[in-house]
Scaffold this motif. Structure first.
Motif, mmCIF file in Angstrom:
data_model
loop_
_atom_site.group_PDB
_atom_site.id
_atom_site.type_symbol
_atom_site.label_atom_id
_atom_site.label_comp_id
_atom_site.label_asym_id
_atom_site.label_seq_id
_atom_site.Cartn_x
_atom_site.Cartn_y
_atom_site.Cartn_z
ATOM 1 N N UNK A 85 0.850 -1.189 0.000
ATOM 2 C CA UNK A 85 0.000 0.000 0.000
ATOM 3 C C UNK A 85 0.887 1.239 0.000
ATOM 4 N N UNK A 86 0.431 2.289 -0.649
ATOM 5 C CA UNK A 86 1.279 3.477 -0.777
ATOM 6 C C UNK A 86 1.687 4.034 0.584
ATOM 7 N N UNK A 87 0.858 3.821 1.615
ATOM 8 C CA UNK A 87 1.196 4.290 2.957
ATOM 9 C C UNK A 87 2.300 3.461 3.608
ATOM 10 N N UNK A 88 2.679 2.360 2.979
ATOM 11 C CA UNK A 88 3.703 1.481 3.546
ATOM 12 C C UNK A 88 5.084 1.688 2.931
ATOM 13 N N UNK A 89 5.152 2.370 1.815
ATOM 14 C CA UNK A 89 6.391 2.441 1.044
ATOM 15 C C UNK A 89 7.558 2.953 1.876
ATOM 16 N N UNK A 90 7.335 3.988 2.661
ATOM 17 C CA UNK A 90 8.444 4.588 3.412
ATOM 18 C C UNK A 90 8.928 3.696 4.548
ATOM 19 N N UNK A 91 8.110 2.720 4.975
ATOM 20 C CA UNK A 91 8.510 1.833 6.069
ATOM 21 C C UNK A 91 9.439 0.716 5.602
ATOM 22 N N UNK A 92 9.408 0.386 4.321
ATOM 23 C CA UNK A 92 10.166 -0.765 3.831
ATOM 24 C C UNK A 92 11.676 -0.605 4.038
ATOM 25 N N UNK A 93 12.289 0.542 3.702
ATOM 26 C CA UNK A 93 13.738 0.653 3.898
ATOM 27 C C UNK A 93 14.171 0.573 5.359
ATOM 28 N N UNK A 102 23.197 -12.101 11.220
ATOM 29 C CA UNK A 102 22.799 -13.484 11.515
ATOM 30 C C UNK A 102 21.329 -13.756 11.198
ATOM 31 N N UNK A 103 20.525 -12.688 11.057
ATOM 32 C CA UNK A 103 19.103 -12.875 10.736
ATOM 33 C C UNK A 103 18.884 -13.344 9.301
ATOM 34 N N UNK A 104 19.891 -13.198 8.451
ATOM 35 C CA UNK A 104 19.791 -13.590 7.033
ATOM 36 C C UNK A 104 18.659 -12.840 6.324
ATOM 37 N N UNK A 105 18.473 -11.598 6.696
ATOM 38 C CA UNK A 105 17.430 -10.785 6.076
ATOM 39 C C UNK A 105 17.873 -10.305 4.705
ATOM 40 N N UNK A 106 17.015 -10.511 3.708
ATOM 41 C CA UNK A 106 17.256 -9.976 2.365
ATOM 42 C C UNK A 106 16.542 -8.640 2.248
ATOM 43 N N UNK A 107 17.282 -7.595 1.941
ATOM 44 C CA UNK A 107 16.709 -6.266 1.791
ATOM 45 C C UNK A 107 15.632 -6.288 0.706
ATOM 46 N N UNK A 108 14.518 -5.631 0.961
ATOM 47 C CA UNK A 108 13.389 -5.653 0.025
ATOM 48 C C UNK A 108 13.597 -4.607 -1.061
ATOM 49 N N UNK A 109 13.692 -5.056 -2.292
ATOM 50 C CA UNK A 109 13.761 -4.128 -3.423
ATOM 51 C C UNK A 109 12.427 -3.405 -3.533
ATOM 52 N N UNK A 110 12.469 -2.120 -3.869
ATOM 53 C CA UNK A 110 11.232 -1.334 -3.914
ATOM 54 C C UNK A 110 10.766 -1.030 -5.340
ATOM 55 N N UNK A 111 11.604 -1.329 -6.322
ATOM 56 C CA UNK A 111 11.262 -0.927 -7.690
ATOM 57 C C UNK A 111 10.342 -1.910 -8.400
ATOM 58 N N UNK A 112 10.137 -3.110 -7.848
ATOM 59 C CA UNK A 112 9.356 -4.123 -8.562
ATOM 60 C C UNK A 112 8.145 -4.605 -7.766
ATOM 61 N N UNK A 113 7.732 -3.836 -6.776
ATOM 62 C CA UNK A 113 6.549 -4.204 -6.003
ATOM 63 C C UNK A 113 5.278 -3.738 -6.712
#
Length: 201
Positions: A85-93, A102-113
């Motif tokens: 949702x457009x209100x969520x975009x700024x929270x992703x980064x 150690x969490x093995x988190x993959x950063x979420x790309x924002x250009x293909x959502x």
């Protein structure tokens, strides 16, 4: 899209967090997206519950905290589009701020959502056979959203129960629950804990 499509709901959750699959036939939506580094567990739970990964049309995070969106990029890499949702975009980064290597988190790309407005949600869900809408329900976090089906099922993520709201967020929490009641919610599918009737709070 007809609203008569039977919707089935299963919980593929683990580590005390619920991850809900809403299915209309072979068209499915995954609500909340696992902890970082646990793709194997998520895939095993989907398989155990009879949910083919390729039938998941979208993944939707109720909010961008690591226990609810930690696998978003892993799932995208596996072919599941991320509905934002457009209100969520700024929270992703900000997700990466709360993780360690150690969490093995993959950063979420924002250009293909698949980024949409709240006004578009009913049409987008209808295209995959699900009658409902997504509402902005801040309180736990500014980016929190709730999937509300037309049958009254509300997938609220971590929206704070009114009785537990602190002074700083009590107004937002009360307004979000009021919005859900006004839109016909009567059964809560939370991010943690059992399904429960919609309270008066």
């Amino acid at each position: 899209m007809s609203k008569s499509v039977h919707v089935n709901i299963v919980n593929v959750g683990y580590r005390s967090t619920n991850y809900w699959v809403i299915s209309a036939g072979r068209s499915r939506l995954l609500v909340d997206l696992g902890y970082p580094g646990t793709l194997g567990t998520m895939l095993a739970n989907l398989k155990r519950m009879g949910v083919p990964l390729e039938e998941i049309r979208y993944g939707l995070a109720t909010h961008y905290h690591i226990d609810h969106a930690g696998l978003a990029q892993d799932l995208k890499n596996a072919g599941v589009p991320l509905l934002v949702l457009d209100a969520q975009v700024s929270a992703i980064p900000l997700m990466k701020v709360w993780t360690k290597p150690r969490d093995q988190y993959l950063d979420i790309a924002v250009n293909d959502n698949v980024t949409i407005s709240f006004a578009e949600t009913r049409n987008v869900l209808g295209q995959i056979g699900i009658a409902g809408e997504i509402l902005h329900t801040p309180g736990h976090s500014d980016d929190s959203v709730t999937l509300l089906l037309d049958d009254g099922a509300a997938f609220t993520g971590d929206l704070t129960p009114p009785a537990l709201a602190g002074e700083d967020n009590a107004g937002a929490v009360a307004a979000s629950w009021r919005l859900l009641r006004e839109h016909g919610a009567h059964r809560v599918y939370p991010g943690h804990g059992p399904v429960r009737p919609m309270g008066a709070g």
